[in-house]
Design an enzyme around this catalytic site. Structure first.
Site, PDB file in Angstrom:
ATOM      1  N   GLN A  79       0.817  -1.208   0.000  1.00 56.86           N
ATOM      2  CA  GLN A  79       0.000   0.000   0.000  1.00 56.86           C
ATOM      3  C   GLN A  79       0.854   1.262   0.000  1.00 56.86           C
ATOM      4  OE1 GLN A  79      -3.141  -1.239   3.263  1.00 56.86           O
ATOM      5  NE2 GLN A  79      -3.925   0.412   1.992  1.00 56.86           N
ATOM      6  N   HIS A  80       0.187   2.379  -0.354  1.00 49.55           N
ATOM      7  CA  HIS A  80       0.706   3.744  -0.161  1.00 49.55           C
ATOM      8  C   HIS A  80       1.834   4.151  -1.103  1.00 49.55           C
ATOM      9  CE1 HIS A  80      -1.628   3.524   3.498  1.00 49.55           C
ATOM     10  NE2 HIS A  80      -0.831   2.635   4.033  1.00 49.55           N
ATOM     11  N   ASP A 241      -2.065  -4.893  -0.047  1.00 54.56           N
ATOM     12  CA  ASP A 241      -1.696  -6.165   0.565  1.00 54.56           C
ATOM     13  C   ASP A 241      -2.479  -6.443   1.840  1.00 54.56           C
ATOM     14  OD1 ASP A 241      -0.407  -4.098   1.911  1.00 54.56           O
ATOM     15  OD2 ASP A 241       1.592  -4.993   1.783  1.00 54.56           O
TER      16      ASP A 241
END
Length: 504
Positions: A79-80, A241
């Site tokens: 992520q991110h 994830d």
């Protein structure tokens, strides 16, 4: 026999799981390690083509017969992250990752422009914490102006892999809620948060369209041919994830608590409504199944045990044996495991610190245990916020690399005083991506496909790996956890007082 494939594009590796849903059997699991570009300023980056090369490597390990049987692929991604892509689909710069802490100043700037942290929660459900995608845009504008000027698409890691697989650009709400721009209550972009990120540019024009969780797309024929796959393969929406690990542990209905012991540590629980905390004690994310996924994330989990093992010259595979003669509390050692800074609590400039050293307790076994305990206590610290909010749980579903350790499974049971269950498929995120692919494939061929029913059928528990709390250990850990809390409070005060000068 038809197969569905889950790809998990993580920080340390890419993993592929090929699953036969008719026989409830994983027929192949392959992985390929990844490099990491780490800077002294807290930057953590990877080249996007490393992910693609690793995916090619994993598919090449499948037999031609297995590849011919694949009908759907789902992608899980860290992520991110931020992958800057131009109009032609070319990546413009290395991808800044979730564990990148070089953008704290930009986090503060965005929140100030939006009206403060509380206002960000009102607008989108979350503040802009270190590592979130939003902060990476102004950082790129300042430090990579050429890339920012050519930017046409903002992609998350799993979005970019989907783009490579299909030639199409899209984003789904689970992963999108980790950008800091998505109003998780409405699943719509917050124009105010986007404007606070860049007042001179319409960032909404750079964002791929949001699609439903059960959306699916055709694989691009050249990619199918390159990988040796049928051209009728479908690619599901995918997700972050953590969202995929929730699926892989059966966390698709309320009441289940999942914990992932990976590079980061996470706790997550499914909800059928937005679960936003006014004090932002947890991340209020969407799920990748159409619901919501309140989540607690620490940035240092297996990072801590791996660093200690590396320093003493042994493998984490031998960690349980190394600490076999130690006791709960590590003979007085306490490790605050903030090697990457920290998100929960929000201490982006924090660094790891060791406390309680004396002439006798500094052994590799005690220090390895202290690293494992510190990572577990950090998750317990976040979990306490859920308890304060009245969220009840009866057991923990454990996944991630740390779940392979019998000692760590028992430690989690004792520190949280909850039974620990371990799904039979240990690659939770990759397996979750495979199940999402199955859902999307079945949804395309029949109506009213129930994801909860898919999870009940395919997420099985390995009873051999379960752990029950040990009463004497529970008491011992509770006392040492309080000691951890005192050190954490001191660190919080220290880094809060020094955050301004560190940001300059």
């Amino acid at each position: 026999m038809s197969l569905v494939v889950g790809l998990d594009v993580g920080t340390q590796s890419v993993k592929l799981v090929a699953y036969d849903p008719a026989n409830h059997q994983v027929v192949a699991t392959h992985g390929q390690s990844l490099q990491l570009i780490a800077g002294n300023d807290g930057s953590r980056e990877q080249e996007a083509h490393w992910w693609i090369d690793a995916i090619r490597h994993c598919f090449a390990k499948l037999s031609p017969a297995q590849r011919a049987q694949i009908v759907a692929i789902g992608v899980s991604g860290q992520q991110h992250g931020f992958v800057p892509v131009d109009a032609a689909g070319t990546v413009l710069a290395p991808a800044k990752l979730w564990c990148d802490t070089s953008t704290q100043r930009e986090c503060d700037e965005i929140m100030t422009a939006a009206g403060g942290e509380q206002r960000c929660v009102e607008l989108a459900g979350n503040p802009i914490l270190v590592g979130y995608t939003a902060s990476k845009l102004p950082w790129t504008r300042k430090h990579r102006p050429d890339a920012y000027r050519q930017l046409a698409s903002i992609m998350l890691p799993h979005d970019y892999v989907n783009f490579w697989l299909t030639g199409e650009r899209w984003m789904e709400s689970g992963d999108a809620s980790g950008t800091g721009w998505l109003d998780v209550r409405t699943r719509q972009w917050s124009s105010t948060m986007l404007a606070a990120t860049d007042t001179q540019r319409d960032l909404a024009a750079c964002l791929p369209p949001l699609v439903a969780a059960d959306a699916n797309f055709s694989i691009a024929p050249p990619i199918a041919d390159e990988l040796g796959l049928p051209r009728h393969v479908r690619v599901s929406a995918g997700g972050g994830d953590n969202m995929m690990a929730a699926i892989g542990t059966g966390n698709v209905v309320p009441g289940v608590l999942s914990m992932s012991l990976g590079t980061s540590g996470t706790l997550f629980a499914y909800a059928d409504h937005p679960v936003v905390d006014a004090d932002a004690r947890w991340a209020a994310f969407c799920s990748s199944t159409g619901g919501w996924l309140p989540l607690i994330c620490t940035m240092n989990c297996t990072v801590a045990t791996e660093n200690v093992a590396r320093a003493f010259g042994f493998s984490t595979r031998d960690g349980d044996a190394i600490m076999a003669d130690t006791q709960p509390g590590a003979d007085g050692l306490t490790l605050l495991p903030f090697f990457n800074g920290e998100r929960t609590p929000n201490l982006p400039y924090a660094r790891a610190s060791l406390h309680g050293v004396d002439l006798n307790n500094l052994t590799r076994g005690n220090l390895y245990r202290a690293a494992m305990e510190g990572a577990t206590y950090a998750l317990r610290n976040g979990y306490d916020a859920w308890c304060d909010a009245g969220l009840p749980f009866n057991a923990i579903r454990l996944t991630g690399g740390g779940s392979h350790s019998q000692a760590w499974r028992q430690m989690v049971a004792d520190v949280f005083n909850l039974p620990v269950e371990v799904p039979a498929q240990v690659e939770g995120a990759a397996f979750g991506a495979a199940l999402q692919a199955l859902w999307a494939y079945e949804s395309a061929h029949q109506s009213n496909t129930d994801f909860a029913a898919i999870a009940r059928e395919h997420v099985l528990l390995d009873e051999r790996l379960s752990a029950q709390p040990n009463a004497s250990n529970v008491a011992a850990y509770e006392g040492h956890y309080q000691q951890f809390q005192r050190h954490l409070q001191n660190a919080t005060v220290f880094y809060a007082s020094h955050s301004t000068e560190r940001a300059v």
